[in-house]
Design a protein around this motif. Structure first.
Motif, short mmCIF file in Angstrom:
data_model
loop_
_atom_site.label_atom_id
_atom_site.label_comp_id
_atom_site.label_asym_id
_atom_site.label_seq_id
_atom_site.Cartn_x
_atom_site.Cartn_y
_atom_site.Cartn_z
N ASP A 1 66.95 -20.94 -7.82
CA ASP A 1 66.03 -22.05 -7.83
C ASP A 1 65.17 -22.11 -6.50
O ASP A 1 63.96 -22.35 -6.66
CB ASP A 1 66.82 -23.29 -7.57
CG ASP A 1 67.63 -23.50 -8.83
OD1 ASP A 1 67.43 -22.93 -10.04
OD2 ASP A 1 68.74 -24.21 -8.95
N ARG B 1 53.76 -35.36 -0.62
CA ARG B 1 55.08 -36.42 -0.45
C ARG B 1 55.53 -36.28 0.77
O ARG B 1 56.53 -37.02 0.96
CB ARG B 1 56.41 -35.51 -1.40
CG ARG B 1 55.78 -35.18 -2.76
CD ARG B 1 55.22 -36.20 -3.55
NE ARG B 1 56.31 -37.46 -3.67
CZ ARG B 1 57.48 -37.48 -4.38
NH1 ARG B 1 57.63 -36.35 -5.43
NH2 ARG B 1 58.09 -38.73 -4.38
N CYS C 1 65.60 -36.09 -1.69
CA CYS C 1 64.42 -35.28 -1.97
C CYS C 1 64.69 -35.12 -3.81
O CYS C 1 63.79 -35.16 -4.47
CB CYS C 1 64.24 -34.09 -1.03
SG CYS C 1 63.79 -34.17 0.28
N ASP C 2 65.86 -34.60 -3.97
CA ASP C 2 65.72 -34.01 -5.40
C ASP C 2 65.80 -35.35 -6.35
O ASP C 2 65.05 -35.13 -7.05
CB ASP C 2 67.81 -33.59 -5.58
CG ASP C 2 67.76 -33.15 -6.89
OD1 ASP C 2 66.86 -32.53 -7.23
OD2 ASP C 2 68.73 -33.24 -7.32
N GLU C 3 66.34 -36.57 -5.96
CA GLU C 3 66.13 -37.81 -7.02
C GLU C 3 64.78 -38.31 -6.86
O GLU C 3 64.23 -38.77 -7.59
CB GLU C 3 67.09 -38.78 -6.27
CG GLU C 3 68.56 -38.40 -6.67
CD GLU C 3 69.60 -39.33 -6.12
OE1 GLU C 3 70.82 -39.28 -6.46
OE2 GLU C 3 69.21 -40.49 -5.69
N ALA C 4 63.86 -38.13 -5.52
CA ALA C 4 62.62 -38.69 -5.73
C ALA C 4 61.74 -37.59 -6.13
O ALA C 4 60.74 -37.76 -6.07
CB ALA C 4 62.34 -38.73 -4.26
N GLY C 5 62.12 -36.39 -6.59
CA GLY C 5 61.23 -35.23 -7.16
C GLY C 5 60.43 -34.89 -6.03
O GLY C 5 59.33 -34.18 -6.25
N ILE C 6 60.76 -34.83 -4.76
CA ILE C 6 59.94 -33.93 -3.80
C ILE C 6 60.40 -32.32 -3.65
O ILE C 6 61.72 -32.21 -3.37
CB ILE C 6 60.25 -34.70 -2.37
CG1 ILE C 6 59.99 -36.14 -2.42
CG2 ILE C 6 59.64 -33.88 -1.05
CD1 ILE C 6 60.34 -36.90 -1.01
N LYS C 7 59.50 -31.69 -3.97
CA LYS C 7 59.85 -30.24 -4.13
C LYS C 7 59.86 -29.65 -2.72
O LYS C 7 58.89 -28.85 -2.51
CB LYS C 7 58.95 -29.71 -5.04
CG LYS C 7 58.98 -30.10 -6.52
CD LYS C 7 58.44 -29.29 -7.53
CE LYS C 7 58.82 -29.56 -9.00
NZ LYS C 7 58.61 -30.96 -9.51
#
Ligand code: FAD
Length: 531
Positions: free
Chosen positions: A498, A398, A476-482
Motif C-alpha cells: 500500500d 489536505r 488520516c485514513d478515515e478522513a481520506g488524507i493520502k
C-alpha cells in the motif's frame, strides 16, 4: 594480531553453527582480511539498538569494513552460501524502528573508523573509492558511512559545500540517501537523493558496481530512497556549490494556519527565481504546548523572547502558533544588499508584525544547529530515551484538514517535542528513485519528533505517544488524507505494498534483480528474511 584472528575465527564458527553455512571457514577467514569481524559484546550491543530505542535485534557479528572490498566479500559470502544470512549496513544507527538491525545476521558498521581513502578500485572500474573533493567538477566522493558533518568539514577546506541537507549532520551519507535526506533547502534543490551524481553499490549478489544516470541506471535509481534493499552504498559522489560564509536566520509567527501555509507555499514557489529573490531555506514548526521553552529546537529565541511570544494572541486559534523559519545565505559580495533583499521578501508575507526574530551566524553554525541541542539534551540525560517519531508527507490539498484534526485535535495541548511542518516541490524529486511522495505538486513534511519520558505525566509516556501515532494514522485514513510515511515503518508486506502503491511492482522487480536472496536490510521488514 593473534587476538584479532581468534575473534574472527570465533565469530565465523558461531556463524557457521547458527546458520549452517556450508562454506569452508578458512575461505571465510580469507574474505575478511582488511577490516574486522567482531563479536565483542559492546559491538553487538550497539548494533542491536538505534536512536528510536524501541526495538532490539541482536546480530551474530558486526563487521567494521576497511574498504568496499570487505563489504563485497561479506555479501558475496552470504549470497553464495547454501543457507544465507542477513547483512545490514548501519550508518549511524539513527533509525527509529530497527531499520538497520540484522537479527542473527551481520551488521556492517559503515560509520566510524578510518577507512577514507583505503578503498581499492574494483576490477574493471577506473575510479578509486575514497574521499576526493573536486573543485573543478564541484563534487565530493564520500565513503558511504561518512557523516554529513565530516563531508561538510572536508568540502569547506575548498570553500565548497553540498547543496541539500538534513537538519542534523550526525547522520551517514548512505543512511540518508537510502531514505531521501530533507531539510529547508529541499524546495529549491530537491532532497539529498536529487543531488548525487554517482554511487558505488555492493548489490545483494556481492557485486560492486558504479552507477549513475548513464551507467547501471536501474540500480542507481533503485538505491536512492531504496531503504537499503538493493545494495550497500560504499561511495557517493555528492554535488557541491560554493559555500556561503554567513546566514541570516529569521523566524516569524502566525496565529492563522492558512496565512502561514499560504506564505510557505508562496516562498517555495520562488525556487526558479534568481537567488537574490528567494530564501535559501524554508521550514516551519507548530507551537502547541508550553510555548518554546521546552522545545529542543528553541535555543534560537533569547530569554526575553518567550515574553514577547506569550503576548501574541493565539487564543482565537486554540492557543496554537505557527513559526515560519527562513534563512538567507550571504558572503562578502552580497553583504551590502542582503538587508534590502530580505526586506523585499518579508514585505510580501502576512505574519504577526511584532514577531520577527533575527539572528546572524556563520554558515557552519547554522547547518550544525541541532547538534547544539543534542549536547544540551545529552547533558540532562534526555537524548538516550525512546523516540516514537512520526514523519509524514501530507498532500497540500489536505494540510488544513490535518491541522484541524491533528494539531488542533489529537495533539491536545502537548507535543513532547518539536513538530516541524514545511512544504516541498514534488518536481524536485526524481520519480525514478525508490522513494514515494504524495501525488500532488506540493506536499508537506510533518515531523512529530517526540521523546518519551517517565516524568510522571501520562502524556509523556511511550505508550501514550505510540497510541497517539495510531490515532493520527486512523484519523488520516478515515478522513481520506493520502499521507505517505517518510522513514517508513510497517510490519506486513501488504502495508508495504500500500505504501509503494503503483511503485510496488517495480520495487519488487528491483529486489528480485539486485538482492534475490533477500539478504539486505532485513530490519526494514519489507520482505521475508534470507532464502
Ligand atoms: P541508519 O539508521 O543506520 O540506517 C538507515 C537505513 O539505511 C537502514 O535500513 C540501513 O540498513 C540503511 N543503510 C545505512 N547505511 C547504508 C548504506 N551505506 N548503504 C545502503 N543502505 C544503508 N532525516 C532527514 O531526512 N532530515 C532530517 O533533518 C533529519 N533529522 C534527523 C535528526 C535526528 C536527531 C535523527 C535521529 C534523525 C534524523 N533524520 C533526518 C532521519 C535520518 O535521515 C534517518 O535516521 C536515516 O536513517 C539516516 O540515519 P543513519 O545514517 O544513522 O542510518
Amino acid at each position: 594480531m593473534a587476538t584479532k584472528l581468534v575473534l574472527i575465527t570465533f565469530a565465523i564458527c558461531r556463524l557457521l553453527i547458527t546458520v549452517g553455512l556450508t562454506m569452508d571457514p578458512a575461505e571465510l577467514l580469507r574474505l575478511v582480511v582488511d577490516g574486522q569481524l567482531s563479536m565483542d559484546p559492546s559491538d553487538v550491543e550497539t548494533a542491536s539498538k538505534d536512536f528510536g530505542l524501541m526495538s532490539r535485534a541482536e546480530p551474530l557479528a558486526v563487521m567494521h569494513p576497511a574498504s568496499a572490498e570487505d563489504v563485497t566479500r561479506l555479501v558475496r559470502a552470504a549470497y553464495s552460501s547454501a543457507k544465507s544470512f542477513s547483512v545490514s549496513a548501519r550508518g549511524h544507527g539513527h533509525s527509529i524502528n530497527g531499520q538497520a538491525q540484522a537479527r542473527n545476521g551481520v551488521v556492517v558498521e559503515m560509520s566510524g573508523g578510518n577507512r577514507v581513502g583505503s578503498g581499492k578500485p574494483a576490477a574493471g572500474r577506473s575510479e578509486t573509492v575514497g574521499r576526493v573533493v573536486s573543485e573543478k567538477g564541484l563534487y565530493m566522493d564520500a565513503w558511504g558511512g561518512e557523516l554529513w558533518i565530516e563531508v561538510l568539514r572536508a568540502t569547506l577546506e575548498y570553500g565548497l559545500a553540498p547543496k541539500s541537507w538534513t537538519d542534523y549532520l550526525y547522520l551517514s551519507v548512505g543512511g540518508t540517501l537510502s531514505n531521501a535526506g530533507i531539510s529547508g533547502q529541499a524546495f529549491n534543490h530537491g532532497p539529498q537523493i536529487s543531488n548525487v551524481l554517482e554511487v558505488d553499490v555492493v548489490t545483494g549478489k556481492g557485486e560492486l558496481l558504479t552507477c549513475s544516470e548513464e551507467r547501471n541506471s536501474e540500480l542507481f535509481h533503485a538505491v536512492l530512497g531504496g531503504l537499503g534493499q538493493f545494495g550497500i552504498i560504499t561511495r557517493a559522489r555528492i554535488a557541491l556549490e560554493p559555500a556561503p560564509k554567513r546566514v541570516r536566520w529569521i523566524r516569524v509567527l502566525y496565529s492563522n494556519f492558512s496565512a502561514f501555509t499560504k506564505d510557505q507555499e508562496y516562498l517555495i514557489s520562488l525556487h526558479g527565481q534568481p537567488s537574490s529573490q528567494k530564501f535559501d531555506y524554508v521550514e516551519g514548526f507548530v507551537i502547541v504546548d508550553e510555548g518554546l521553552i521546552n522545545n529542543w529546537r528553541s535555543s534560537f529565541f533569547s530569554p526575553s523572547n518567550p515574553v514577547k511570544i506569550s503576548s501574541i494572541d493565539s487564543n482565537g486559534n486554540g492557543g496554537i502558533l505557527y513559526c515560519l523559519e527562513i534563512t538567507k545565505n550571504y558572503d562578502d559580495s552580497t553583504a551590502d544588499t542582503i538587508d534590502q533583499e530580505i526586506e523585499a521578501l518579508l514585505e510580501k508575507l502576512d505574519f504577526v508584525p511584532t514577531s520577527v526574530f533575527t539572528t546572524d551566524l556563520p554558515y557552519v553554525d547554522f547547518l550544525d544547529r541541532v547538534h547544539k541541542a543534542e549536547l544540551k539534551l545529552r547533558s540532562k540525560g534526555l537524548w538516550d530515551v525512546p523516540h516514537p517519531w512520526l514523519n509524514l508527507f501530507v498532500p497540500k490539498s489536505r494540510i488544513a484538514d490535518f491541522d484541524e484534526g491533528v494539531f488542533k485535535g489529537i495533539l491536545g495541548n502537548k507535543t513532547s517535542g518539536p513538530v516541524l511542518i514545511y512544504p516541498m516541490n514534488n518536481d524536485k524529486w526524481d520519480q525514478q528513485s525508490s522513494v514515494v511522495t504524495p501525488d500532488e505538486d506540493v506536499f508537506y513534511l510533518v515531523a512529530l519528533l517526540r521523546s518519551a519520558l517517565d516524568s510522571g505525566d501520562e502524556t509523556h509516556t511511550l505508550e501514550y505517544l505510540t497510541d497517539q501515532n495510531r490515532r493520527i494514522f486512523k484519523f488520516c485514513d478515515e478522513a481520506g488524507i493520502k499521507i505517505k510515511q517518510y522513514l517508513p515503518h510497517y510490519t506486513t508486506q501488504q502495508e508495504w505494498m500500500d505504501h509503494f502503491g503503483d511503485k510496488w511492482p517495480q520495487f519488487y522487480q528491483r529486489k528480485m534483480e539486485f538482492d534475490p536472496r533477500r539478504i539486505l536490510a532485513t530490519g526494514q521488514r519489507i520482505f521475508a528474511g534470507p532464502s
